[in-house]
Design a protein around this motif. Structure first.
Motif, PDB file in Angstrom:
ATOM      1  N   TRP A  27       0.832  -1.202   0.000  1.00 16.59           N
ATOM      2  CA  TRP A  27       0.000   0.000   0.000  1.00 16.59           C
ATOM      3  C   TRP A  27       0.868   1.254   0.000  1.00 16.59           C
ATOM      4  O   TRP A  27       1.915   1.304   0.679  1.00 16.59           O
ATOM      5  CB  TRP A  27      -0.880   0.048   1.238  1.00 16.59           C
ATOM      6  CG  TRP A  27      -1.902  -1.045   1.328  1.00 16.59           C
ATOM      7  CD1 TRP A  27      -2.082  -2.086   0.468  1.00 16.59           C
ATOM      8  CD2 TRP A  27      -2.875  -1.199   2.370  1.00 16.59           C
ATOM      9  NE1 TRP A  27      -3.109  -2.890   0.895  1.00 16.59           N
ATOM     10  CE2 TRP A  27      -3.621  -2.372   2.062  1.00 16.59           C
ATOM     11  CE3 TRP A  27      -3.197  -0.484   3.506  1.00 16.59           C
ATOM     12  CZ2 TRP A  27      -4.645  -2.826   2.858  1.00 16.59           C
ATOM     13  CZ3 TRP A  27      -4.220  -0.919   4.303  1.00 16.59           C
ATOM     14  CH2 TRP A  27      -4.946  -2.088   3.981  1.00 16.59           C
ATOM     15  N   PRO A  28       0.489   2.291  -0.724  1.00 19.60           N
ATOM     16  CA  PRO A  28       1.212   3.568  -0.640  1.00 19.60           C
ATOM     17  C   PRO A  28       1.057   4.174   0.748  1.00 19.60           C
ATOM     18  O   PRO A  28       0.123   3.844   1.493  1.00 19.60           O
ATOM     19  CB  PRO A  28       0.533   4.430  -1.713  1.00 19.60           C
ATOM     20  CG  PRO A  28      -0.780   3.795  -1.944  1.00 19.60           C
ATOM     21  CD  PRO A  28      -0.608   2.331  -1.697  1.00 19.60           C
ATOM     22  N   ARG A  29       1.951   5.067   1.099  1.00 20.99           N
ATOM     23  CA  ARG A  29       1.955   5.640   2.451  1.00 20.99           C
ATOM     24  C   ARG A  29       0.654   6.348   2.783  1.00 20.99           C
ATOM     25  O   ARG A  29       0.174   6.302   3.919  1.00 20.99           O
ATOM     26  CB  ARG A  29       3.124   6.623   2.576  1.00 20.99           C
ATOM     27  CG  ARG A  29       4.494   5.974   2.474  1.00 20.99           C
ATOM     28  CD  ARG A  29       5.577   7.024   2.445  1.00 20.99           C
ATOM     29  NE  ARG A  29       6.873   6.445   2.142  1.00 20.99           N
ATOM     30  CZ  ARG A  29       7.958   7.161   1.868  1.00 20.99           C
ATOM     31  NH1 ARG A  29       7.871   8.486   1.876  1.00 20.99           N
ATOM     32  NH2 ARG A  29       9.095   6.565   1.595  1.00 20.99           N
ATOM     33  N   GLU A  30       0.075   7.000   1.791  1.00 18.19           N
ATOM     34  CA  GLU A  30      -1.162   7.729   2.063  1.00 18.19           C
ATOM     35  C   GLU A  30      -2.287   6.772   2.420  1.00 18.19           C
ATOM     36  O   GLU A  30      -3.110   7.050   3.291  1.00 18.19           O
ATOM     37  CB  GLU A  30      -1.548   8.577   0.854  1.00 18.19           C
ATOM     38  CG  GLU A  30      -2.587   9.622   1.186  1.00 18.19           C
ATOM     39  CD  GLU A  30      -2.640  10.723   0.149  1.00 18.19           C
ATOM     40  OE1 GLU A  30      -3.261  11.752   0.431  1.00 18.19           O
ATOM     41  OE2 GLU A  30      -2.057  10.555  -0.942  1.00 18.19           O
ATOM     42  N   ALA A  31      -2.336   5.620   1.753  1.00 21.51           N
ATOM     43  CA  ALA A  31      -3.356   4.622   2.077  1.00 21.51           C
ATOM     44  C   ALA A  31      -3.138   4.066   3.478  1.00 21.51           C
ATOM     45  O   ALA A  31      -4.091   3.819   4.218  1.00 21.51           O
ATOM     46  CB  ALA A  31      -3.335   3.490   1.048  1.00 21.51           C
ATOM     47  N   LEU A  32      -1.881   3.883   3.861  1.00 16.04           N
ATOM     48  CA  LEU A  32      -1.583   3.404   5.212  1.00 16.04           C
ATOM     49  C   LEU A  32      -2.000   4.437   6.267  1.00 16.04           C
ATOM     50  O   LEU A  32      -2.547   4.080   7.318  1.00 16.04           O
ATOM     51  CB  LEU A  32      -0.087   3.099   5.333  1.00 16.04           C
ATOM     52  CG  LEU A  32       0.410   1.862   4.577  1.00 16.04           C
ATOM     53  CD1 LEU A  32       1.932   1.816   4.594  1.00 16.04           C
ATOM     54  CD2 LEU A  32      -0.161   0.596   5.197  1.00 16.04           C
ATOM     55  N   ALA A  33      -1.735   5.716   5.972  1.00 15.12           N
ATOM     56  CA  ALA A  33      -2.140   6.765   6.912  1.00 15.12           C
ATOM     57  C   ALA A  33      -3.660   6.822   7.048  1.00 15.12           C
ATOM     58  O   ALA A  33      -4.196   6.942   8.153  1.00 15.12           O
ATOM     59  CB  ALA A  33      -1.593   8.115   6.441  1.00 15.12           C
TER      60      ALA A  33
END
Length: 437
Positions: A27-33
């Motif tokens: 997952w990209p970082r934004e999705a993780l956040a």
């Protein structure tokens, strides 16, 4: 030999490797956040409902569960003036029965949580590429708005059935561009549950796709209505209950009467037809004025549809938000859970960078925050009147009224007589991804 660096987007999100929902490591970082914030905030929301002391928990335990017991017998509530919903509302009321190992309240909350999770995932999915970046012209702002705004209503979203209705309407909008027939089916189902999702097809561009969307919406609504009419008695009993509705204390007309009370208006507030309404002089005139405003709003939307000449990828979403805003502010009732509808439609609009409704989404966010001040903090005081609750409700409804006017004006400007700056937005979006907060 030096290894080539991993490709990233212009704001540092890695693009290497396939993006798979089943593997969080991709997952990209934004999705993780987003996932982290969503999980933390929803735990708090569930905790509020699980305490059992919140009014929305009592509503589910008593009212919804009571309707569930009646619906299980094969009939809609007979003689119950609080049942004012289309026949499709039986579906979310009966759904907790699918989890017989939980109490009705627990099962209802679990289903609402699952609906919230699926909706959040859908908003992320339409914004993020499989490689980890953003779709051209798409933005993650919509996913962030949904994640951030819904908890502002505290435990309310999990204690009302407006969340699945909103999710169905959002699905109809998101599917409309690529699968207008399926999008229309979702719109038809949503319309039979709570009417307003029918407005999601209003902004579909003229042509074959619009005909498919409108036809499938009508066909799915009729088919579901036919099934419910066969399975249940008193299917159309809700129509009689709607006729006696008055002016609810949180509506725009109710705001006028709240201010009038400060200057000696002698009316009272009583439980009437399932909500707290004003009774007294001039109430009937204000209720009639609200209906006339609703008719006028519908006429304006038809005029917009007839005059619209310019469509961009955001127009169907923008038109749906404008329509629902207009019908909300002109309604004789504005309950706190109506903000769920506006949050969902605003989030869909913000998934497209070319949307003209970004200022409207901000006003909706502010109105959501003030709604929580209104309910539950000042709700009891509002029943008895006073300057403090009046200031709160005037502020909330003022924001909603401003959002409606701005929304309608910007929709007209982009579709009927677009300004150059707004016309160029889709073209700029095609040049490459631009970070939108």
């Amino acid at each position: 030999m030096a290894q080539a660096p991993t490709p990233v987007t212009q704001w540092g999100i890695p693009q290497a490797g396939p993006f798979r929902w089943t593997r969080p490591a991709t997952w990209p970082r934004e999705a993780l956040a987003l996932a982290g914030y969503w999980a933390a905030s929803r735990l708090v929301m569930i905790g509020m409902l699980r305490s059992g002391k919140a009014e929305q928990a009592v509503e589910v335990h008593r009212t919804y569960h009571g309707w569930y017991e009646v619906l299980r017998t094969g009939t809609f509530p007979v003689g119950d003036v609080t049942w004012q919903y289309p026949p499709g509302a039986a579906l979310p009321m009966l759904a907790p029965g699918l989890l017989p190992f939980l109490t009705y309240l627990q099962a209802f909350a679990v289903l609402m949580l699952a609906t919230d999770a699926v909706t959040q995932a859908a908003l992320v999915r339409v914004s993020l590429r499989r490689s980890g970046g953003l779709h051209r012209g798409r933005s993650t702002a919509g996913a962030w708005l949904w994640a951030l705004a819904l908890p502002l209503l505290l435990g309310l979203p999990y204690g009302r059935y407006d969340l699945p209705v909103t999710a169905v309407a959002m699905a109809a909008l998101l599917l409309m561009p690529s699968r207008p027939g399926i999008g229309g089916v979702f719109a038809g189902i949503g319309a039979l549950v709570k009417v307003w999702p029918a407005l999601t097809v209003l902004g579909a561009p003229r042509g074959r796709g619009t005909r498919r969307a409108w036809t499938s919406m009508a066909a799915s609504a009729f088919a579901l209505l036919l099934v419910l009419a066969v399975l249940f008695h008193n299917t159309f009993g809700f129509l009689g209950a709607q006729q006696g509705r008055g002016v609810e204390i949180e509506s725009l007309g109710g705001t006028v009467l709240q201010v009038a009370r400060l200057y000696g208006w002698p009316g009272e507030v009583e439980q009437h037809y399932g909500s707290l309404e004003f009774l007294g002089p001039h109430v009937h005139a204000i209720a009639k004025a609200s209906l006339l405003l609703t008719v006028a709003a519908f006429g304006w939307l038809l005029l917009w549809r007839f005059r619209a000449r310019h469509w961009n990828p955001a127009t169907p979403y923008d038109a749906a938000l404008t329509a629902v805003l207009l019908f909300t502010v002109t309604s004789r009732v504005i309950s706190p859970q109506y903000l769920i509808w506006l949050i969902g439609l605003s989030a869909v609009c913000l998934t497209v960078r070319g949307s003209c409704q970004r200022p409207v989404a901000l006003l909706v966010l502010l109105a959501t925050g003030v709604t929580t001040v209104d309910y539950p903090l000042f709700f009891d005081a509002m029943i008895h009147g006073g300057w403090q609750p009046t200031v709160v409700i005037v502020s909330r409804n003022g924001l909603l009224l401003a959002a409606s006017v701005v929304s309608a004006a910007r929709l007209w400007r982009t579709a009927v007589s677009p300004a150059p700056a707004l016309q160029e937005a889709p073209t700029l979006a095609r040049r490459g991804p631009v970070r939108v907060a």
